[in-house]
Design a protein around this motif. Structure first.
Motif, PDB file in Angstrom:
ATOM      1  N   GLU A 166       0.818  -1.214   0.000  1.00  0.00           N
ATOM      2  CA  GLU A 166       0.000   0.000   0.000  1.00  0.00           C
ATOM      3  C   GLU A 166       0.852   1.264   0.000  1.00  0.00           C
ATOM      4  O   GLU A 166       0.325   2.366  -0.187  1.00  0.00           O
ATOM      5  CB  GLU A 166      -0.929   0.002   1.226  1.00  0.00           C
ATOM      6  N   ALA A 167       2.160   1.152   0.229  1.00  0.00           N
ATOM      7  CA  ALA A 167       3.030   2.331   0.247  1.00  0.00           C
ATOM      8  C   ALA A 167       2.986   3.030  -1.111  1.00  0.00           C
ATOM      9  O   ALA A 167       3.225   2.400  -2.141  1.00  0.00           O
ATOM     10  CB  ALA A 167       4.460   1.920   0.578  1.00  0.00           C
ATOM     11  N   PRO A 168       2.694   4.337  -1.140  1.00  0.00           N
ATOM     12  CA  PRO A 168       2.564   5.058  -2.412  1.00  0.00           C
ATOM     13  C   PRO A 168       3.914   5.446  -3.005  1.00  0.00           C
ATOM     14  O   PRO A 168       4.229   6.622  -3.174  1.00  0.00           O
ATOM     15  CB  PRO A 168       1.740   6.281  -2.017  1.00  0.00           C
ATOM     16  N   GLU A 169       4.734   4.449  -3.315  1.00  0.00           N
ATOM     17  CA  GLU A 169       6.066   4.691  -3.854  1.00  0.00           C
ATOM     18  C   GLU A 169       6.386   3.656  -4.925  1.00  0.00           C
ATOM     19  O   GLU A 169       6.045   2.486  -4.776  1.00  0.00           O
ATOM     20  CB  GLU A 169       7.120   4.581  -2.753  1.00  0.00           C
ATOM     21  N   ALA A 170       7.040   4.103  -5.983  1.00  0.00           N
ATOM     22  CA  ALA A 170       7.538   3.189  -7.015  1.00  0.00           C
ATOM     23  C   ALA A 170       9.049   3.367  -7.085  1.00  0.00           C
ATOM     24  O   ALA A 170       9.537   4.480  -7.266  1.00  0.00           O
ATOM     25  CB  ALA A 170       6.902   3.496  -8.359  1.00  0.00           C
ATOM     26  N   PHE A 171       9.795   2.270  -6.908  1.00  0.00           N
ATOM     27  CA  PHE A 171      11.246   2.378  -6.924  1.00  0.00           C
ATOM     28  C   PHE A 171      11.867   0.996  -7.118  1.00  0.00           C
ATOM     29  O   PHE A 171      11.217  -0.030  -6.922  1.00  0.00           O
ATOM     30  CB  PHE A 171      11.769   2.994  -5.621  1.00  0.00           C
ATOM     31  N   ARG A 176      18.325  -4.881  -2.135  1.00  0.00           N
ATOM     32  CA  ARG A 176      17.412  -6.018  -2.011  1.00  0.00           C
ATOM     33  C   ARG A 176      17.126  -6.648  -3.368  1.00  0.00           C
ATOM     34  O   ARG A 176      16.571  -7.736  -3.438  1.00  0.00           O
ATOM     35  CB  ARG A 176      16.094  -5.568  -1.377  1.00  0.00           C
ATOM     36  N   ASP A 177      17.479  -5.947  -4.450  1.00  0.00           N
ATOM     37  CA  ASP A 177      17.202  -6.401  -5.812  1.00  0.00           C
ATOM     38  C   ASP A 177      15.705  -6.648  -6.009  1.00  0.00           C
ATOM     39  O   ASP A 177      15.286  -7.694  -6.509  1.00  0.00           O
ATOM     40  CB  ASP A 177      17.992  -7.675  -6.120  1.00  0.00           C
ATOM     41  N   VAL A 178      14.911  -5.657  -5.608  1.00  0.00           N
ATOM     42  CA  VAL A 178      13.454  -5.766  -5.657  1.00  0.00           C
ATOM     43  C   VAL A 178      12.863  -4.484  -6.231  1.00  0.00           C
ATOM     44  O   VAL A 178      13.326  -3.380  -5.941  1.00  0.00           O
ATOM     45  CB  VAL A 178      12.876  -5.996  -4.231  1.00  0.00           C
ATOM     46  N   ILE A 179      11.837  -4.647  -7.071  1.00  0.00           N
ATOM     47  CA  ILE A 179      11.050  -3.513  -7.563  1.00  0.00           C
ATOM     48  C   ILE A 179       9.820  -3.384  -6.672  1.00  0.00           C
ATOM     49  O   ILE A 179       9.126  -4.372  -6.432  1.00  0.00           O
ATOM     50  CB  ILE A 179      10.609  -3.730  -9.024  1.00  0.00           C
ATOM     51  N   HIS A 180       9.577  -2.186  -6.183  1.00  0.00           N
ATOM     52  CA  HIS A 180       8.361  -1.947  -5.390  1.00  0.00           C
ATOM     53  C   HIS A 180       7.394  -1.108  -6.217  1.00  0.00           C
ATOM     54  O   HIS A 180       7.779  -0.115  -6.833  1.00  0.00           O
ATOM     55  CB  HIS A 180       8.668  -1.216  -4.084  1.00  0.00           C
ATOM     56  N   MET A 181       6.110  -1.513  -6.194  1.00  0.00           N
ATOM     57  CA  MET A 181       5.068  -0.786  -6.904  1.00  0.00           C
ATOM     58  C   MET A 181       3.859  -0.564  -5.999  1.00  0.00           C
ATOM     59  O   MET A 181       3.510  -1.434  -5.199  1.00  0.00           O
ATOM     60  CB  MET A 181       4.618  -1.569  -8.143  1.00  0.00           C
ATOM     61  N   GLY A 191      -1.964   2.346 -18.402  1.00  0.00           N
ATOM     62  CA  GLY A 191      -0.757   2.740 -19.125  1.00  0.00           C
ATOM     63  C   GLY A 191       0.264   3.378 -18.211  1.00  0.00           C
ATOM     64  O   GLY A 191       1.470   3.143 -18.337  1.00  0.00           O
ATOM     65  N   ASP A 192      -0.218   4.219 -17.265  1.00  0.00           N
ATOM     66  CA  ASP A 192       0.679   4.849 -16.298  1.00  0.00           C
ATOM     67  C   ASP A 192       1.369   3.797 -15.429  1.00  0.00           C
ATOM     68  O   ASP A 192       2.558   3.894 -15.131  1.00  0.00           O
ATOM     69  CB  ASP A 192      -0.108   5.806 -15.390  1.00  0.00           C
ATOM     70  N   TYR A 193       0.582   2.780 -15.035  1.00  0.00           N
ATOM     71  CA  TYR A 193       1.139   1.729 -14.173  1.00  0.00           C
ATOM     72  C   TYR A 193       2.254   0.975 -14.887  1.00  0.00           C
ATOM     73  O   TYR A 193       3.364   0.809 -14.347  1.00  0.00           O
ATOM     74  CB  TYR A 193       0.034   0.758 -13.753  1.00  0.00           C
ATOM     75  N   TYR A 194       1.994   0.534 -16.111  1.00  0.00           N
ATOM     76  CA  TYR A 194       2.993  -0.293 -16.799  1.00  0.00           C
ATOM     77  C   TYR A 194       4.180   0.528 -17.304  1.00  0.00           C
ATOM     78  O   TYR A 194       5.298   0.010 -17.390  1.00  0.00           O
ATOM     79  CB  TYR A 194       2.323  -1.088 -17.922  1.00  0.00           C
ATOM     80  N   ALA A 195       3.959   1.804 -17.605  1.00  0.00           N
ATOM     81  CA  ALA A 195       5.082   2.663 -17.977  1.00  0.00           C
ATOM     82  C   ALA A 195       6.003   2.858 -16.774  1.00  0.00           C
ATOM     83  O   ALA A 195       7.229   2.849 -16.899  1.00  0.00           O
ATOM     84  CB  ALA A 195       4.576   4.008 -18.481  1.00  0.00           C
ATOM     85  N   THR A 196       5.409   3.034 -15.584  1.00  0.00           N
ATOM     86  CA  THR A 196       6.197   3.166 -14.360  1.00  0.00           C
ATOM     87  C   THR A 196       6.943   1.871 -14.056  1.00  0.00           C
ATOM     88  O   THR A 196       8.131   1.882 -13.702  1.00  0.00           O
ATOM     89  CB  THR A 196       5.287   3.532 -13.176  1.00  0.00           C
ATOM     90  N   LEU A 197       6.255   0.752 -14.217  1.00  0.00           N
ATOM     91  CA  LEU A 197       6.894  -0.547 -13.982  1.00  0.00           C
ATOM     92  C   LEU A 197       8.019  -0.780 -14.989  1.00  0.00           C
ATOM     93  O   LEU A 197       9.073  -1.335 -14.632  1.00  0.00           O
ATOM     94  CB  LEU A 197       5.848  -1.655 -14.082  1.00  0.00           C
ATOM     95  N   ALA A 198       7.821  -0.350 -16.227  1.00  0.00           N
ATOM     96  CA  ALA A 198       8.883  -0.488 -17.232  1.00  0.00           C
ATOM     97  C   ALA A 198      10.113   0.322 -16.831  1.00  0.00           C
ATOM     98  O   ALA A 198      11.258  -0.146 -16.956  1.00  0.00           O
ATOM     99  CB  ALA A 198       8.370  -0.029 -18.598  1.00  0.00           C
ATOM    100  N   GLY A 233      14.684   3.660 -21.990  1.00  0.00           N
ATOM    101  CA  GLY A 233      14.371   2.233 -22.019  1.00  0.00           C
ATOM    102  C   GLY A 233      12.904   1.958 -21.776  1.00  0.00           C
ATOM    103  O   GLY A 233      12.314   1.060 -22.380  1.00  0.00           O
ATOM    104  N   ALA A 234      12.276   2.731 -20.892  1.00  0.00           N
ATOM    105  CA  ALA A 234      10.844   2.566 -20.629  1.00  0.00           C
ATOM    106  C   ALA A 234      10.025   2.890 -21.867  1.00  0.00           C
ATOM    107  O   ALA A 234       9.047   2.201 -22.186  1.00  0.00           O
ATOM    108  CB  ALA A 234      10.424   3.455 -19.458  1.00  0.00           C
TER     109      ALA A 234
END
Length: 293
Positions: A166-171, A176-181, A191-198, A233-234
């Motif tokens: 639930e944390a409002p952060e993307a990084f 830890r070698d982990v993507i947080h969304m 589209g915003d979600y997957y562009a951020t994830l990309a 790259g995104a």
């Protein structure tokens, strides 16, 4: 004689820097926040207004301050706190008027003036009462945005570990070698979600066990270069997946580093090449091939 501090120029330069960098703290494609975009508060709890709100947003976002409170050195001391050694203050502006006699007519006129003063965020101060350290949490809103199973499968197939809270952060967290969304339903659109994830997945490719772009102790230019790599790259990844990338935001990243580009004409070529390698890495990842098979 020392040059007088120009508060207007300082404010203008700070805003331009943030806009050129493409990452002003009030701009994010998801809802909810626990720092940066909260309205900054004076020591007495009164909200800052106007340009001061914008200026303190910039500083909070840049430094990751979670507390909404900002105090002068004197206010911090009066509240029992001590500003940590080496901490840098932020500039704010005080507006008022004064009465003076007009040089031509001799009549009394009202003249506006402003002066700058310096404040510190509570996160820079030790010993304050607990209430100063509580972050202002802006609850994320459920906008009803739904995930796309095919796109989810693609990003899972990269092999990247993706965690959602639930944390409002993307990084991307290199150690830890982990993507947080944040949750997909808090984004303004899929589209915003997957562009951020990309964007974060491109950062993931830079880990030392993959393409080795993310070196320890990076300076500002190295950080800027990596952000540009991730943004290019995104865009490439989005186009590959049939999504429309946000070229407006990407353009802001590029614009933000015009000086670096002018200083080194090879800089953009290097960044674009690194971005292509990252996209190729994702596309040729054995896990992706197994998924495709």
């Amino acid at each position: 004689m020392a040059k007088q501090f120009d508060i207007q120029q300082h404010v203008t330069d700070s805003i331009i820097e943030a806009m050129e960098a493409g990452t002003p703290p009030w701009r994010q494609p998801w809802t909810g926040s626990k720092a940066g975009a909260a309205f900054p508060l004076r020591a007495n709890g009164q909200a800052y207004r106007g340009i001061n709100t914008l200026m303190l947003w910039l500083v909070a976002g840049k430094n990751g301050y979670a507390s909404p409170y900002w105090l002068t050195f004197k206010q911090a001391k009066g509240a029992g706190g001590v500003v940590r050694r080496g901490e840098k203050s932020a500039s704010v502006v005080y507006y008022n008027t004064l009465q003076k006699e007009d040089d031509v007519t001799g009549e009394e006129i009202t003249v506006p003036y402003m002066r700058g003063y310096r404040v510190f965020n509570a996160d820079q101060i030790d010993g304050l009462p607990d209430e100063y350290y509580r972050p202002t949490i802006i609850e994320a809103r459920d906008l009803g945005t739904e995930a796309n199973p095919e796109l989810d499968a693609f990003f899972v197939s990269t092999g990247a570990q993706i965690e959602t809270t639930e944390a409002p952060e993307a990084f991307y967290h290199p150690a830890r070698d982990v993507i947080h969304m944040p949750p997909v339903n808090t984004f303004h659109g899929a589209g915003d979600y997957y562009a951020t994830l990309a964007h974060e997945t491109i950062h993931w490719t830079g880990h030392e066990s993959r393409l080795g772009r993310l070196t320890k102790g990076r300076d500002r230019e190295a950080y800027a270069r990596e952000e540009l790599v991730a943004e290019i790259g995104a865009c490439m990844t989005c186009l590959t997946l049939g999504l429309t990338p946000d070229f407006g935001q990407s353009g802001a990243y590029v614009e933000g580093w015009l000086k670096a580009l002018r200083d080194d004409k090879r800089w953009i070529f290097t960044a674009a090449s690194a971005a292509q390698k990252a996209v190729d890495y994702i596309a040729t990842n054995p896990i992706c091939h197994r998924e495709a098979a």
